[in-house]
Scaffold this active site. Structure first.
Site, PDB file in Angstrom:
ATOM      1  N   ASP A 153      -2.196  74.513  21.911  1.00  0.00           N
ATOM      2  CA  ASP A 153      -2.311  75.954  21.605  1.00  0.00           C
ATOM      3  C   ASP A 153      -3.478  76.182  20.632  1.00  0.00           C
ATOM      4  O   ASP A 153      -3.307  76.644  19.505  1.00  0.00           O
ATOM      5  CB  ASP A 153      -1.006  76.505  21.021  1.00  0.00           C
ATOM      6  CG  ASP A 153      -0.591  75.828  19.722  1.00  0.00           C
ATOM      7  OD1 ASP A 153       0.123  76.484  18.922  1.00  0.00           O
ATOM      8  OD2 ASP A 153      -0.999  74.664  19.467  1.00  0.00           O
ATOM      9  N   ASP A 156      -6.424  72.890  14.382  1.00  0.00           N
ATOM     10  CA  ASP A 156      -6.196  71.445  14.422  1.00  0.00           C
ATOM     11  C   ASP A 156      -6.132  70.933  15.848  1.00  0.00           C
ATOM     12  O   ASP A 156      -6.487  69.768  16.120  1.00  0.00           O
ATOM     13  CB  ASP A 156      -4.974  71.032  13.607  1.00  0.00           C
ATOM     14  CG  ASP A 156      -3.714  71.768  13.985  1.00  0.00           C
ATOM     15  OD1 ASP A 156      -3.791  72.903  14.471  1.00  0.00           O
ATOM     16  OD2 ASP A 156      -2.624  71.198  13.784  1.00  0.00           O
ATOM     17  N   ASP A 157      -5.706  71.800  16.789  1.00  0.00           N
ATOM     18  CA  ASP A 157      -5.801  71.445  18.212  1.00  0.00           C
ATOM     19  C   ASP A 157      -7.257  71.166  18.573  1.00  0.00           C
ATOM     20  O   ASP A 157      -7.578  70.197  19.268  1.00  0.00           O
ATOM     21  CB  ASP A 157      -5.301  72.574  19.098  1.00  0.00           C
ATOM     22  CG  ASP A 157      -3.903  73.036  18.785  1.00  0.00           C
ATOM     23  OD1 ASP A 157      -3.705  73.656  17.730  1.00  0.00           O
ATOM     24  OD2 ASP A 157      -3.007  72.773  19.595  1.00  0.00           O
ATOM     25  N   ASN A 175       7.459  73.770   8.038  1.00  0.00           N
ATOM     26  CA  ASN A 175       6.334  74.597   7.555  1.00  0.00           C
ATOM     27  C   ASN A 175       6.477  76.038   8.056  1.00  0.00           C
ATOM     28  O   ASN A 175       6.156  76.987   7.362  1.00  0.00           O
ATOM     29  CB  ASN A 175       4.973  74.003   7.946  1.00  0.00           C
ATOM     30  CG  ASN A 175       4.824  73.781   9.446  1.00  0.00           C
ATOM     31  OD1 ASN A 175       5.745  74.060  10.215  1.00  0.00           O
ATOM     32  ND2 ASN A 175       3.660  73.275   9.860  1.00  0.00           N
ATOM     33  N   GLU A 180       9.478  72.861  11.691  1.00  0.00           N
ATOM     34  CA  GLU A 180       8.024  72.764  11.903  1.00  0.00           C
ATOM     35  C   GLU A 180       7.635  73.781  12.985  1.00  0.00           C
ATOM     36  O   GLU A 180       8.412  74.059  13.895  1.00  0.00           O
ATOM     37  CB  GLU A 180       7.699  71.322  12.320  1.00  0.00           C
ATOM     38  CG  GLU A 180       6.255  71.042  12.621  1.00  0.00           C
ATOM     39  CD  GLU A 180       5.865  71.460  14.032  1.00  0.00           C
ATOM     40  OE1 GLU A 180       6.719  71.346  14.929  1.00  0.00           O
ATOM     41  OE2 GLU A 180       4.742  71.940  14.216  1.00  0.00           O
ATOM     42  N   ASN A 237       5.793  74.051  15.813  1.00  0.00           N
ATOM     43  CA  ASN A 237       5.867  73.844  17.262  1.00  0.00           C
ATOM     44  C   ASN A 237       7.301  73.835  17.767  1.00  0.00           C
ATOM     45  O   ASN A 237       7.578  74.257  18.887  1.00  0.00           O
ATOM     46  CB  ASN A 237       5.159  72.537  17.661  1.00  0.00           C
ATOM     47  CG  ASN A 237       3.653  72.648  17.551  1.00  0.00           C
ATOM     48  OD1 ASN A 237       3.091  73.750  17.595  1.00  0.00           O
ATOM     49  ND2 ASN A 237       2.980  71.521  17.367  1.00  0.00           N
ATOM     50  N   HIS A 297      -3.108  68.343  11.433  1.00  0.00           N
ATOM     51  CA  HIS A 297      -1.879  67.858  12.064  1.00  0.00           C
ATOM     52  C   HIS A 297      -2.115  67.284  13.472  1.00  0.00           C
ATOM     53  O   HIS A 297      -1.823  66.126  13.731  1.00  0.00           O
ATOM     54  CB  HIS A 297      -0.854  69.000  12.171  1.00  0.00           C
ATOM     55  CG  HIS A 297      -0.489  69.610  10.859  1.00  0.00           C
ATOM     56  ND1 HIS A 297       0.360  69.017   9.954  1.00  0.00           N
ATOM     57  CD2 HIS A 297      -0.863  70.799  10.302  1.00  0.00           C
ATOM     58  CE1 HIS A 297       0.497  69.799   8.905  1.00  0.00           C
ATOM     59  NE2 HIS A 297      -0.229  70.876   9.084  1.00  0.00           N
ATOM     60  N   ASP A 298      -2.630  68.084  14.379  1.00  0.00           N
ATOM     61  CA  ASP A 298      -2.667  67.696  15.800  1.00  0.00           C
ATOM     62  C   ASP A 298      -3.504  66.453  16.045  1.00  0.00           C
ATOM     63  O   ASP A 298      -3.219  65.666  16.958  1.00  0.00           O
ATOM     64  CB  ASP A 298      -3.210  68.845  16.652  1.00  0.00           C
ATOM     65  CG  ASP A 298      -2.231  69.993  16.742  1.00  0.00           C
ATOM     66  OD1 ASP A 298      -2.670  71.123  17.012  1.00  0.00           O
ATOM     67  OD2 ASP A 298      -1.024  69.767  16.534  1.00  0.00           O
TER      68      ASP A 298
HETATM   69  O1  RIB Z   1       2.975  72.456  12.440  1.00  0.00           O
HETATM   70  C1  RIB Z   1       1.686  72.145  12.900  1.00  0.00           C
HETATM   71  C2  RIB Z   1       1.541  72.523  14.331  1.00  0.00           C
HETATM   72  O2  RIB Z   1       1.715  73.928  14.478  1.00  0.00           O
HETATM   73  C3  RIB Z   1       0.143  72.229  14.887  1.00  0.00           C
HETATM   74  O3  RIB Z   1       0.258  71.938  16.248  1.00  0.00           O
HETATM   75  C4  RIB Z   1      -0.588  73.520  14.681  1.00  0.00           C
HETATM   76  O4  RIB Z   1      -1.636  73.693  15.638  1.00  0.00           O
HETATM   77  C5  RIB Z   1       0.501  74.523  14.929  1.00  0.00           C
HETATM   78  O5  RIB Z   1       0.600  74.728  16.317  1.00  0.00           O
HETATM   79 CA    CA Z   2      -1.197  73.005  17.879  1.00  0.00          CA
END
Ligand code: RIB
Ligand code: CA
Length: 310
Positions: free
Chosen positions: A11, A15-16, A157, A163, A165, A234-235
Site C-alpha cells: 500500500d 516505507d513500501d 502503532n 499494528e 496493517n 518498517h516494510d
Molecule cells: O505499521 C507499519 C505498516 O503500516 C507499514 O506497512 C506502513 O506502510 C503502514 O502500512
Molecule cells: Ca505498507
C-alpha cells in the site's frame, strides 16, 4: 544461485516505496509482480504510486495489479497523516504512463503462486491475501513462503494494541493466520528498531536522483531525523528478510488475531509457549540493524548509479 522470486502486496506508502527500491535493486530477489491494496492511502493512490515507482526505477515489464480498496468488513482507515495525501511524502514522481494490469490482485496472487517457487511479501493490510486464500486454499502449499510486515507482540502503532496493517483489516489477518501456512511475521518489535537516522539520510543525499527525488523527500517527511533518531522503515524489513533471512531472528509461535475487542481489535496475540498447539507463525524478535542498513544503502547506491546512467 537464481534470485528468489517475490510477489509484493503493498500500500505505497513511504516505507513500501523504500522496500520496493530494495527489492528492485538487490540481485538476490526478483520482483515478479506487485499487487496493491488500499491502506496508507486510497487504492487509487497506492496503485498510482506503485506504477510511478515502476517507471521511475525502470522495471516496466513487471505487472502492477490493483486489489481491494478496503477491508472485508470494516470501514476504511488510512495513514495519510503519516505518508502524506499522495502517499509518498514530499516525493513528486512523474505521473506514470503505463497502466495497471486488468483483473484483481487476489486472482493474480493465486496464479503467481501456483507454480510453487514464489514468495509472497505482504506489506500492507492483508485483504488481498485473505481473498486469495479463501478463493484458492491451496496457495498455502504453493507459496514458497509468506512474509508479512505486520503485527506486534508488544504494542501497536495504529492503536496501543494493534499494528496498522492488522488494524486496517483484522478479519483478513485472522483468515491469513488461520489458513494453514506458517506466516513469517515481521512485526513492530523488529521494524521499530530500523531507524533512518541522520547518518543514513546523509548517505541517501549523496545518491543523485534516487536520493533527491525519492529517498530523502520520503524519509524526511516520514519522521524527524536526528543523529540518534529517525523514522522506522518498517516494510523494508520484510523485503530484507526475503533477501537475507539471517538478518532477523525468528521464533515459532501461535498467533491469534483479536477481532472482537473494543480496545484490542487488530491485536496479534503471540504465544511463544505453543503449549499443545502447532505454530502458525515464525515471529521476528530481533534485527541486525547495522547489517540491515548496510544492505539497504549498498543496494540503494547501485540503484542510484543505474539511474544516473539512465
Ligand atoms: O505499521 C507499519 C505498516 O503500516 C507499514 O506497512 C506502513 O506502510 C503502514 O502500512
Ligand atoms: Ca505498507
Amino acid at each position: 544461485m537464481p534470485p528468489r522470486k517475490i510477489l509484493i502486496d503493498c500500500d505505497p506508502g513511504i516505507d513500501d516505496a523504500l522496500a520496493i527500491v530494495l527489492a528492485h535493486g538487490n540481485a538476490a530477489v526478483e520482483i515478479v509482480g506487485i499487487t496493491t491494496v488500499g491502506g496508507n492511502v486510497s487504492l487509487d493512490r497506492t496503485t498510482r504510486n506503485a506504477r510511478a515507482l515502476r517507471e521511475f526505477l525502470g522495471f516496466r515489464d513487471t505487472p502492477v495489479v490493483p486489489g481491494s480498496a478496503g477491508a472485508l468488513l470494516r470501514s476504511r482507515i488510512h495513514a495519510a497523516h503519516v505518508h502524506g495525501d499522495s502517499g509518498l511524502g514530499a516525493a513528486r514522481l512523474p505521473e506514470p504512463a503505463l497502466a495497471a494490469a486488468d483483473g484483481h490482485a487476489a486472482d493474480f496472487i493465486i496464479e503467481t503462486l501456483r507454480p510453487g517457487d514464489v514468495t509472497l511479501v505482504a506489506i500492507g493490510p492483508l485483504t488481498n491475501v485473505a481473498l486469495a486464500v479463501r478463493k484458492e486454499p491451496r496457495i498455502v502449499d504453493w507459496a514458497r513462503e509468506l512474509v508479512i510486515l505486520g503485527g506486534s507482540y508488544t504494542r501497536g502503532n495504529a492503536t496501543p494494541a494493534a499494528e496498522f496493517n492488522i488494524a486496517a483489516d483484522p478479519e483478513a489477518a485472522a483468515i491469513v493466520f488461520g489458513a494453514g501456512w506458517t506466516v513469517t511475521m515481521i512485526g513492530l518489535d523488529v521494524s521499530r528498531t530500523a531507524l533512518a537516522t541522520g547518518a543514513v539520510v546523509d548517505r541517501m543525499r549523496a545518491m543523485g536522483r534516487l536520493g533527491a527525488d525519492l529517498l530523502v523527500p520520503c524519509v524526511e517527511f516520514y519522521g524527524m531525523v536526528t543523529a540518534e533518531e529517525g523514522p522506522a522503515i518498517h516494510d523494508a524489513c520484510a523485503v530484507a528478510y526475503a533477501i537475507d533471512p539471517t538478518l532477523i531472528d525468528v521464533q515459532p509461535a501461535v498467533v491469534d488475531v483479536e477481532t472482537h475487542g473494543v480496545h484490542t481489535s487488530g491485536m496479534t496475540v503471540v504465544d511463544f509457549n505453543l503449549r499443545d498447539r502447532a505454530p502458525n507463525a515464525l515471529v521476528g524478535t530481533r534485527i541486525d540493524v547495522p547489517r540491515f542498513w548496510d544492505l539497504l544503502l549498498t543496494t540503494y547506491a547501485s540503484v542510484a548509479a543505474a539511474l544516473e546512467i539512465g
